[in-house]
Structures are given as C-alpha cells and as structure tokens.
Design a protein around this motif. Structure first.
Motif, PDB file in Angstrom:
ATOM      1  N   ARG A 242      -1.051  -1.344   7.790  1.00  0.00           N
ATOM      2  CA  ARG A 242      -0.647  -1.531   6.395  1.00  0.00           C
ATOM      3  C   ARG A 242       0.858  -1.790   6.294  1.00  0.00           C
ATOM      4  O   ARG A 242       1.298  -2.584   5.480  1.00  0.00           O
ATOM      5  CB  ARG A 242      -1.038  -0.305   5.556  1.00  0.00           C
TER       6      ARG A 242
ATOM      7  N   ARG B  69     -13.209   5.385  -0.131  1.00  0.00           N
ATOM      8  CA  ARG B  69     -12.435   6.533   0.367  1.00  0.00           C
ATOM      9  C   ARG B  69     -12.892   7.753  -0.409  1.00  0.00           C
ATOM     10  O   ARG B  69     -13.537   7.627  -1.453  1.00  0.00           O
ATOM     11  CB  ARG B  69     -10.939   6.343   0.091  1.00  0.00           C
TER      12      ARG B  69
ATOM     13  N   PHE C  76      -7.583  -6.449   6.542  1.00  0.00           N
ATOM     14  CA  PHE C  76      -8.033  -5.444   7.504  1.00  0.00           C
ATOM     15  C   PHE C  76      -9.550  -5.544   7.745  1.00  0.00           C
ATOM     16  O   PHE C  76     -10.247  -4.548   7.835  1.00  0.00           O
ATOM     17  CB  PHE C  76      -7.704  -4.015   7.015  1.00  0.00           C
TER      18      PHE C  76
ATOM     19  N   LYS D 118       1.083   1.959  -6.993  1.00  0.00           N
ATOM     20  CA  LYS D 118       0.486   1.080  -8.016  1.00  0.00           C
ATOM     21  C   LYS D 118      -0.559   1.825  -8.837  1.00  0.00           C
ATOM     22  O   LYS D 118      -0.628   1.682 -10.051  1.00  0.00           O
ATOM     23  CB  LYS D 118      -0.215  -0.127  -7.350  1.00  0.00           C
TER      24      LYS D 118
ATOM     25  N   TYR E  20     -10.249 -14.281  -4.173  1.00  0.00           N
ATOM     26  CA  TYR E  20     -10.628 -13.243  -3.220  1.00  0.00           C
ATOM     27  C   TYR E  20      -9.815 -13.443  -1.956  1.00  0.00           C
ATOM     28  O   TYR E  20      -9.278 -14.528  -1.720  1.00  0.00           O
ATOM     29  CB  TYR E  20     -12.143 -13.273  -2.913  1.00  0.00           C
TER      30      TYR E  20
ATOM     31  N   THR F 162     -11.703 -10.504  -7.290  1.00  0.00           N
ATOM     32  CA  THR F 162     -11.680 -10.199  -8.724  1.00  0.00           C
ATOM     33  C   THR F 162     -12.892 -10.823  -9.399  1.00  0.00           C
ATOM     34  O   THR F 162     -13.030 -12.046  -9.393  1.00  0.00           O
ATOM     35  CB  THR F 162     -10.400 -10.799  -9.371  1.00  0.00           C
TER      36      THR F 162
ATOM     37  N   GLY G 244      -3.900 -13.062  -3.560  1.00  0.00           N
ATOM     38  CA  GLY G 244      -4.729 -13.115  -4.763  1.00  0.00           C
ATOM     39  C   GLY G 244      -3.892 -13.439  -5.991  1.00  0.00           C
ATOM     40  O   GLY G 244      -4.277 -14.253  -6.828  1.00  0.00           O
TER      41      GLY G 244
ATOM     42  N   TYR H 245     -13.663   0.575  -7.388  1.00  0.00           N
ATOM     43  CA  TYR H 245     -14.087  -0.758  -6.951  1.00  0.00           C
ATOM     44  C   TYR H 245     -15.581  -0.873  -7.214  1.00  0.00           C
ATOM     45  O   TYR H 245     -16.264   0.130  -7.387  1.00  0.00           O
ATOM     46  CB  TYR H 245     -13.907  -0.914  -5.426  1.00  0.00           C
TER      47      TYR H 245
ATOM     48  N   GLU I  84      -4.920  -5.381 -10.213  1.00  0.00           N
ATOM     49  CA  GLU I  84      -4.107  -4.792  -9.147  1.00  0.00           C
ATOM     50  C   GLU I  84      -4.581  -5.424  -7.845  1.00  0.00           C
ATOM     51  O   GLU I  84      -5.578  -4.996  -7.267  1.00  0.00           O
ATOM     52  CB  GLU I  84      -4.317  -3.275  -9.150  1.00  0.00           C
TER      53      GLU I  84
ATOM     54  N   GLU J 135       4.002  -8.979   2.459  1.00  0.00           N
ATOM     55  CA  GLU J 135       3.987  -8.894   0.996  1.00  0.00           C
ATOM     56  C   GLU J 135       5.403  -8.976   0.432  1.00  0.00           C
ATOM     57  O   GLU J 135       5.649  -9.678  -0.543  1.00  0.00           O
ATOM     58  CB  GLU J 135       3.315  -7.591   0.560  1.00  0.00           C
TER      59      GLU J 135
ATOM     60  N   SER K 231     -12.035  -4.518  -9.070  1.00  0.00           N
ATOM     61  CA  SER K 231     -12.298  -5.494  -8.010  1.00  0.00           C
ATOM     62  C   SER K 231     -13.569  -5.153  -7.253  1.00  0.00           C
ATOM     63  O   SER K 231     -14.026  -4.004  -7.279  1.00  0.00           O
ATOM     64  CB  SER K 231     -11.143  -5.493  -7.007  1.00  0.00           C
TER      65      SER K 231
ATOM     66  N   ARG L  76     -15.049  -2.931   1.668  1.00  0.00           N
ATOM     67  CA  ARG L  76     -14.623  -1.755   2.445  1.00  0.00           C
ATOM     68  C   ARG L  76     -15.351  -0.512   1.949  1.00  0.00           C
ATOM     69  O   ARG L  76     -15.705  -0.421   0.777  1.00  0.00           O
ATOM     70  CB  ARG L  76     -13.100  -1.604   2.418  1.00  0.00           C
TER      71      ARG L  76
ATOM     72  N   SER M 181       0.848  -1.180   0.000  1.00  0.00           N
ATOM     73  CA  SER M 181       0.000   0.000   0.000  1.00  0.00           C
ATOM     74  C   SER M 181       0.891   1.241   0.000  1.00  0.00           C
ATOM     75  O   SER M 181       1.837   1.314   0.795  1.00  0.00           O
ATOM     76  CB  SER M 181      -0.779  -0.033   1.317  1.00  0.00           C
TER      77      SER M 181
END
Ligand code: 5GP
Length: 188
Positions: free
Chosen positions: A145, A42, A75, A17, A71, A81, A103, A51, A98, A152, A35, A39, A13
């Motif tokens: 994150r 934002r 958090f 990207k 999937y 997808t 995933g 999304y 992305e 990751e 996707s 959530r 994060s």
C-alpha cells in the motif's frame, strides 16, 4: 440537468478518507456511493454499506454490461463504481465517491464537472504509523500500500484541490469550503 455535484475523494490508504467522509455525511446533504469490490470484507465491514462484495464472476458480468462508471484493479482485486446507484443518488443530492486516482481521472473524463479532491497525509511517516496501528493487515500488505502511495501522490497535481489531513475538523471544513466555492462558480 441537476445541479448536484459528483465529488471525488482520493488519497493514500490510511490517510483518513473514511473518517472525513463520515464527518461530511453527518454535516451536509451528501450521499455516499458504495463501490463494488472482489476483495474479501475486513473485520466490521458490511455488504452494501462498506462495499458491495462481489465474486469475480459477478464483477466481470458488471463490466460486460457497462454497469460501472469506472473500475480498476488494486492488489489483485477489482473495485468499481456502480453507475445506476450513483445516477439515482445524484437526482437527490451531491454524491461522494471515495475512489483511487485512476478511477478519479476516469470519472473526470465521463463527468467533466466532477470535483476532484485529494487528501494528503501530514507526512509519509505518519501514514505508515496509521497503517500499522490499524492492525488489519500484515506488514507485506502494508508495504504494498505504501508503494501505491507514491504513485497516487504523483497524480495528486491533477486534482482540483489538495487538502492535508493533519487536523480532521480543519480538513473537513476546507473540503466544505471548496464545494461551496465550486457551487457558487457554477451558478454565476
Ligand atoms: P481498500 O481495499 O483499502 O478498501 O481500497 C483500496 C483502494 O481501492 C483505495 O485506494 C480505494 O480508494 C480504492 N477504491 C475503492 N472503491 C473504488 C472504486 O469504486 N473504484 C476505484 N477505481 N477505486 C476504488
């Protein structure tokens, strides 16, 4: 079978990207997979563009009906997808996903020819600064994150390419070269 590629981009994060994807879309013939997530949006995010924002019930229904290519949960929220959406787009062009590392590795299982590209930050400090300056989340969420980042990064070795986003234009060019090289290999 179509010659179009499924290109999976992952990275922590705040690594940039989103900006990289915007550049790729402007430069080449790519479609972006949108996707689904549970959530909340934002600031500035639009349903169907950033999304597909679903309720937990709607998402659970999608899982049950086999509607997701993959999937996972982050958090406390689900991200997936949409299978049909991607299959339709793949008929016409390469498709960029992305998504997170879990995933991506799931996609590799169902689509072994998928090209997996991991975007690395120049440094951990730089990543922290980028997340803080984004200003869209509180410090606790940012810490969560950053913890996820370590996980990751530990999986990044499984990707076909690892590209450092220290300079945007160069990173985008490296990604395009990687895609071109893989296409040539496939057609040889
Ligand atoms: P954010 O909430 O910051 O938009 O995304 C959180 C994480 O979810 C990111 O690591 C992002 O790559 C991942 N993500 C977004 N969409 C998907 C998806 O469809 N599947 C999976 N597995 N992860 C996703």
């Amino acid at each position: 079978m179509s010659n179009n590629f499924l290109i999976v981009l992952s990275g922590p994060s705040g690594v940039g990207k989103g900006t990289i994807v915007t550049r790729l879309l402007a430069r080449g013939n790519y479609a972006l997979s949108v996707s689904a997530t549970t959530r909340p949006p934002r600031k500035g995010e639009e349903n169907g563009k950033s999304y597909f924002f679903l309720s937990r019930e709607e998402f659970a229904k999608g899982i049950k009906e086999g509607g997701f290519l993959e999937y996972s949960e982050h958090f406390g929220n689900f991200y997936g997808t949409p299978k049909k959406f991607v299959d339709e787009k793949l008929k016409k062009s390469d498709v960029i996903l992305e998504i997170d590392v879990d995933g991506a590795l799931a996609v590799r299982k169902s689509h072994p020819a998928a090209l997996l590209i991991f975007i690395l930050p120049p440094s951990r400090e730089e990543l922290r600064n980028r997340l803080l300056s984004r200003g869209s989340e509180d410090v606790k969420k940012i810490e969560e994150r950053l913890e996820r980042t370590e996980y990751e990064l530990s999986k990044s070795g499984e990707y076909d390419y690892r590209i450092v986003n220290d300079e945007l234009e160069r990173a985008v060019e490296e990604i395009e070269s990687a895609i071109a090289l893989e296409k040539r290999r496939k057609n040889d």
